[in-house]
Structure formats: C-alpha cells, structure tokens
Design an enzyme around this catalytic site. Sequence first.
Site, PDB file in Angstrom:
ATOM      1  N   HIS A  49       3.959  66.503  73.960  1.00 37.16           N
ATOM      2  CA  HIS A  49       5.033  65.577  73.620  1.00 37.16           C
ATOM      3  C   HIS A  49       5.653  65.085  74.918  1.00 37.16           C
ATOM      4  O   HIS A  49       6.250  65.849  75.660  1.00 37.16           O
ATOM      5  CB  HIS A  49       6.101  66.249  72.753  1.00 37.16           C
ATOM      6  CG  HIS A  49       7.141  65.311  72.248  1.00 37.16           C
ATOM      7  ND1 HIS A  49       8.477  65.615  72.211  1.00 37.16           N
ATOM      8  CD2 HIS A  49       7.031  64.038  71.764  1.00 37.16           C
ATOM      9  CE1 HIS A  49       9.156  64.588  71.722  1.00 37.16           C
ATOM     10  NE2 HIS A  49       8.295  63.619  71.448  1.00 37.16           N
ATOM     11  N   PRO A  54      11.910  54.533  77.048  1.00 41.34           N
ATOM     12  CA  PRO A  54      11.113  53.475  77.682  1.00 41.34           C
ATOM     13  C   PRO A  54      11.542  53.177  79.117  1.00 41.34           C
ATOM     14  O   PRO A  54      10.737  52.662  79.906  1.00 41.34           O
ATOM     15  CB  PRO A  54      11.358  52.260  76.777  1.00 41.34           C
ATOM     16  CG  PRO A  54      11.779  52.829  75.465  1.00 41.34           C
ATOM     17  CD  PRO A  54      12.552  54.075  75.793  1.00 41.34           C
ATOM     18  N   ASP A 102       2.214  62.929  71.031  1.00 36.81           N
ATOM     19  CA  ASP A 102       3.171  61.831  71.034  1.00 36.81           C
ATOM     20  C   ASP A 102       3.377  61.469  72.506  1.00 36.81           C
ATOM     21  O   ASP A 102       4.124  62.128  73.220  1.00 36.81           O
ATOM     22  CB  ASP A 102       4.480  62.282  70.380  1.00 36.81           C
ATOM     23  CG  ASP A 102       5.548  61.201  70.423  1.00 36.81           C
ATOM     24  OD1 ASP A 102       5.268  60.104  70.954  1.00 36.81           O
ATOM     25  OD2 ASP A 102       6.664  61.456  69.937  1.00 36.81           O
ATOM     26  N   ASN A 104       4.532  58.548  73.540  1.00 42.79           N
ATOM     27  CA  ASN A 104       5.639  57.611  73.690  1.00 42.79           C
ATOM     28  C   ASN A 104       5.298  56.472  74.644  1.00 42.79           C
ATOM     29  O   ASN A 104       6.133  56.037  75.444  1.00 42.79           O
ATOM     30  CB  ASN A 104       6.892  58.354  74.163  1.00 42.79           C
ATOM     31  CG  ASN A 104       7.646  58.990  73.024  1.00 42.79           C
ATOM     32  OD1 ASN A 104       7.931  58.341  72.008  1.00 42.79           O
ATOM     33  ND2 ASN A 104       7.954  60.273  73.150  1.00 42.79           N
ATOM     34  N   ASN A 164       4.265  54.702  64.905  1.00 38.74           N
ATOM     35  CA  ASN A 164       5.700  54.963  64.804  1.00 38.74           C
ATOM     36  C   ASN A 164       6.326  53.766  64.108  1.00 38.74           C
ATOM     37  O   ASN A 164       6.134  52.622  64.541  1.00 38.74           O
ATOM     38  CB  ASN A 164       6.300  55.157  66.204  1.00 38.74           C
ATOM     39  CG  ASN A 164       7.794  55.418  66.156  1.00 38.74           C
ATOM     40  OD1 ASN A 164       8.598  54.498  66.258  1.00 38.74           O
ATOM     41  ND2 ASN A 164       8.180  56.675  66.010  1.00 38.74           N
ATOM     42  N   PHE A 169      11.770  49.929  65.917  1.00 42.40           N
ATOM     43  CA  PHE A 169      10.510  49.886  66.669  1.00 42.40           C
ATOM     44  C   PHE A 169       9.339  50.131  65.739  1.00 42.40           C
ATOM     45  O   PHE A 169       9.371  51.026  64.893  1.00 42.40           O
ATOM     46  CB  PHE A 169      10.513  50.948  67.775  1.00 42.40           C
ATOM     47  CG  PHE A 169       9.208  51.053  68.511  1.00 42.40           C
ATOM     48  CD1 PHE A 169       8.906  50.169  69.541  1.00 42.40           C
ATOM     49  CD2 PHE A 169       8.273  52.018  68.165  1.00 42.40           C
ATOM     50  CE1 PHE A 169       7.693  50.257  70.211  1.00 42.40           C
ATOM     51  CE2 PHE A 169       7.058  52.118  68.832  1.00 42.40           C
ATOM     52  CZ  PHE A 169       6.778  51.227  69.863  1.00 42.40           C
TER      53      PHE A 169
END
Length: 246
Positions: A49, A54, A102, A104, A164, A169
């Site tokens: 993870h 961002p 994940d 991201n 997601n 988002f």
Amino acid sequence: MFTQSALKREDFKKTEDVFNRVMNRDNIAVACLLRHKTDNYRLIVANAHVHWDPAFSDVKLVQVAMLMEELDDLATKWAKRKDDKSPPYSDSTKIPLVICGDFNSIPDSGVYEYMSKGTITSTHADFQSHRYGKFTEIGMSHPFSLRSAYAQGPGGKELLPFTNYTPGFQGVIDYIWYTTSALTVEAVMEEPEAAYIENVVGFPDPHFPSEYFSPSFFAPNAVILLFRQNYASKIRPRRTKRKLRR
C-alpha cells in the site's frame, strides 16, 4: 518494508527532508514465498500500500523503489534456498513473482513507468526536484519483467476504466503485477456493468463494500490462481470473466 534500514541500504542522504517525506509514513508491504504442493515450483506473492497523496509523487516513487529492491533481495535469497522438491533457480528473476497493491498511481505516473519498464531516469518530473541519494543521481531500476494483469488492451492499455470509484475521483490506481517471463494471464474479471455504475454515487455501497475494485484471474503453468478481495463473493451485480485473446 519501508524501513530505516532500507534507507541506509539505499545510501540515502540523511536529511530531515528525506525522513519527513518518505519515512514518516505508515505505508507497509508484505511478501511471502509459496510452493506448489504438487509441482513444487515456487511463487513469490507480495502486497503493498503506497502513499495516497497526489502531491507526493516523489514519495510514491521512492517507496516503490524500496519495495522492488527488497523483493529483489528476498528473491535472491529464496532462489538460493535448496531443498529436494523445488526446481533450481539461477537468479532472483527466475522465481515467478506476483505483486498486488494499491499503488495510488495512475497509468501515466512515474510509478507505473518504473514498474512496467523496469527503469526511470533520475530527472523524472515525479521526483519534484527532491534529492534521494542514488535514486536521483543515477535513476531507478529493477531486474523484473513486469506487466499489469489488466494491461491487455491495444498498446498495452489498461482494460478497466477504474479501480477506485468515489465522488471525487474515478481512475485506475490499483494493480496486480506479474513477471511475464514465468506467468501468463488467461482471463480477467470485467468491470461492473455501466447501468449499475450510473446509479451509484461511488464505492463503497451495499454490493461493493470498498472503494477499490481489483479481482483477477491468473494461470501460471496452467494452474489457475484466483486473487480477489475478500468481499468478492458477496457481489450481486452481474460480472463476467473475460477470456483474453492470444
């Protein structure tokens, strides 16, 4: 896995900026070595993870680089492990590897470029001019030939429109990476039906009790391994398995 000892091993400059931006996080990764009960081949499975924000694309890059170097170290050690059952492995890249996580990071990110291409330059924009020792002096690389399980569209495009889905988002940020030298993808689960998506604000909802969506099918050496999140058996909207063309 993102530990202080890893920083020392990577010869980072010991600055407050490095500690505050990278090490002062609660992100983790785990890895395990499996062996097939019948055929005795080994398989490394890892889960990670990565930091969510961002604005911290540099942190994501460094965390993933640390993950890959740790996996390379583990794979090297496990490749040398001898027993009477498993076949020999000449180096770390010969053991099949699956990395779920994940990340991201969208497909246009430095993280995706690094994972899929195995290298990224020291001047990549996602470093944001921060200095991270050899990572920003000579760049980052890993020895594994990795591909995202859903990167099966034209030109290697991700098949899923999102992993997601929230009001703020919608996009692909979760991946299942596999080593193309040892594994192939036989089929993947399709996304939820568009008619269903049109009537929900986002996930979680009663049928998808998580904002994430990333189940998939794998077939290493003709043995199907099913990786799905623990809520998958409760899904009510119809989803089908997409057979991939060869």
